[in-house]
Design a protein around this motif. Structure first.
Motif, PDB file in Angstrom:
ATOM      1  N   MET A  16       0.828  -1.206   0.000  1.00 47.65           N
ATOM      2  CA  MET A  16       0.000   0.000   0.000  1.00 47.65           C
ATOM      3  C   MET A  16       0.859   1.251   0.000  1.00 47.65           C
ATOM      4  SD  MET A  16      -1.239   2.619   2.206  1.00 47.65           S
ATOM      5  CE  MET A  16      -0.905   1.967   3.801  1.00 47.65           C
ATOM      6  N   VAL A  17       1.883   1.270   0.831  1.00 50.13           N
ATOM      7  CA  VAL A  17       2.759   2.447   0.902  1.00 50.13           C
ATOM      8  C   VAL A  17       3.528   2.622  -0.417  1.00 50.13           C
ATOM      9  CG1 VAL A  17       5.062   2.879   1.915  1.00 50.13           C
ATOM     10  CG2 VAL A  17       3.059   2.956   3.323  1.00 50.13           C
ATOM     11  N   THR A  18       3.912   1.506  -1.020  1.00 53.35           N
ATOM     12  CA  THR A  18       4.595   1.573  -2.310  1.00 53.35           C
ATOM     13  C   THR A  18       3.648   2.130  -3.381  1.00 53.35           C
ATOM     14  OG1 THR A  18       5.950  -0.316  -1.666  1.00 53.35           O
ATOM     15  CG2 THR A  18       5.904   0.231  -4.004  1.00 53.35           C
ATOM     16  N   ALA A  19       2.395   1.679  -3.362  1.00 55.20           N
ATOM     17  CA  ALA A  19       1.400   2.204  -4.307  1.00 55.20           C
ATOM     18  C   ALA A  19       1.138   3.687  -4.045  1.00 55.20           C
ATOM     19  CB  ALA A  19       0.100   1.413  -4.202  1.00 55.20           C
ATOM     20  N   LEU A  20       1.184   4.086  -2.778  1.00 52.52           N
ATOM     21  CA  LEU A  20       0.982   5.491  -2.439  1.00 52.52           C
ATOM     22  C   LEU A  20       2.067   6.362  -3.080  1.00 52.52           C
ATOM     23  CD1 LEU A  20      -0.660   7.564  -0.814  1.00 52.52           C
ATOM     24  CD2 LEU A  20       0.853   7.086   1.121  1.00 52.52           C
ATOM     25  N   LYS A  21       3.298   5.877  -3.058  1.00 48.08           N
ATOM     26  CA  LYS A  21       4.389   6.615  -3.709  1.00 48.08           C
ATOM     27  C   LYS A  21       4.130   6.714  -5.216  1.00 48.08           C
ATOM     28  CE  LYS A  21       9.382   6.992  -4.082  1.00 48.08           C
ATOM     29  NZ  LYS A  21       9.457   8.405  -3.775  1.00 48.08           N
ATOM     30  N   LYS A  22       3.711   5.598  -5.801  1.00 53.55           N
ATOM     31  CA  LYS A  22       3.433   5.580  -7.242  1.00 53.55           C
ATOM     32  C   LYS A  22       2.221   6.447  -7.598  1.00 53.55           C
ATOM     33  CE  LYS A  22       6.089   2.103  -8.912  1.00 53.55           C
ATOM     34  NZ  LYS A  22       6.927   2.223 -10.080  1.00 53.55           N
ATOM     35  N   ALA A  23       1.286   6.611  -6.664  1.00 50.35           N
ATOM     36  CA  ALA A  23       0.081   7.403  -6.923  1.00 50.35           C
ATOM     37  C   ALA A  23       0.406   8.884  -7.088  1.00 50.35           C
ATOM     38  CB  ALA A  23      -0.931   7.206  -5.799  1.00 50.35           C
ATOM     39  N   ASP A  24       1.585   9.310  -6.651  1.00 51.96           N
ATOM     40  CA  ASP A  24       2.050  10.685  -6.864  1.00 51.96           C
ATOM     41  C   ASP A  24       1.023  11.710  -6.373  1.00 51.96           C
ATOM     42  OD1 ASP A  24       3.766  12.746  -7.708  1.00 51.96           O
ATOM     43  OD2 ASP A  24       2.915  12.748  -9.730  1.00 51.96           O
ATOM     44  N   SER A  25       0.786  11.696  -5.056  1.00 50.16           N
ATOM     45  CA  SER A  25      -0.192  12.598  -4.426  1.00 50.16           C
ATOM     46  C   SER A  25      -1.587  12.444  -5.037  1.00 50.16           C
ATOM     47  CB  SER A  25       0.271  14.052  -4.519  1.00 50.16           C
ATOM     48  OG  SER A  25       1.493  14.224  -3.853  1.00 50.16           O
ATOM     49  N   PHE A  26      -1.921  11.220  -5.396  1.00 50.38           N
ATOM     50  CA  PHE A  26      -3.214  10.843  -5.970  1.00 50.38           C
ATOM     51  C   PHE A  26      -3.458  11.448  -7.354  1.00 50.38           C
ATOM     52  CE2 PHE A  26      -3.897  10.584  -1.307  1.00 50.38           C
ATOM     53  CZ  PHE A  26      -3.925   9.201  -1.232  1.00 50.38           C
ATOM     54  N   LYS A  27      -2.394  11.820  -8.043  1.00 51.29           N
ATOM     55  CA  LYS A  27      -2.523  12.326  -9.418  1.00 51.29           C
ATOM     56  C   LYS A  27      -2.658  11.176 -10.413  1.00 51.29           C
ATOM     57  CE  LYS A  27       0.247  16.343  -8.307  1.00 51.29           C
ATOM     58  NZ  LYS A  27       1.624  16.824  -8.302  1.00 51.29           N
TER      59      LYS A  27
END
Length: 103
Positions: A16-27
């Protein structure tokens, strides 16, 4: 069995934290959706584990696995600085998780 579920919840926390980084502030919508799904999976598995594992122990192990795994993912995949102190403190987290399991 609930300890395995708790470990899986911790692994979901790392992902989840790795996906959060990839989400780029939810952009990035794709990674934001992945982050949301992994978050729900992690919390669901934690909720199952705390039925039989004491709350404080389960939460400590869950966050410890997430923190430890996130540091390792950061160093291995995102080329974050590796230092002796980081390794020492991650080792302390591992020892603490094992200690919580023992007691």
């Amino acid at each position: 069995m609930n300890w395995i579920i708790l470990i899986l919840a911790g692994v979901m926390e790392i992902l989840m934290v790795t996906a959060l980084k990839k989400a780029d502030s939810f952009k990035n919508k794709k990674w934001t959706i992945i982050w949301f799904i992994l978050s729900m999976m992690s919390l669901f598995l934690l909720s199952v584990a705390i039925k039989t594992i004491p709350l404080g122990t389960a939460y400590g192990v869950w966050t410890g696995i997430g923190a430890m795994g996130s540091v390792i993912v950061g160093m291995v995949f995102y080329h974050e600085k590796v230092s002796l102190l980081k390794i020492v403190f991650v080792t302390c987290i591992i020892i603490s998780i094992a200690g919580l399991k023992i007691v």
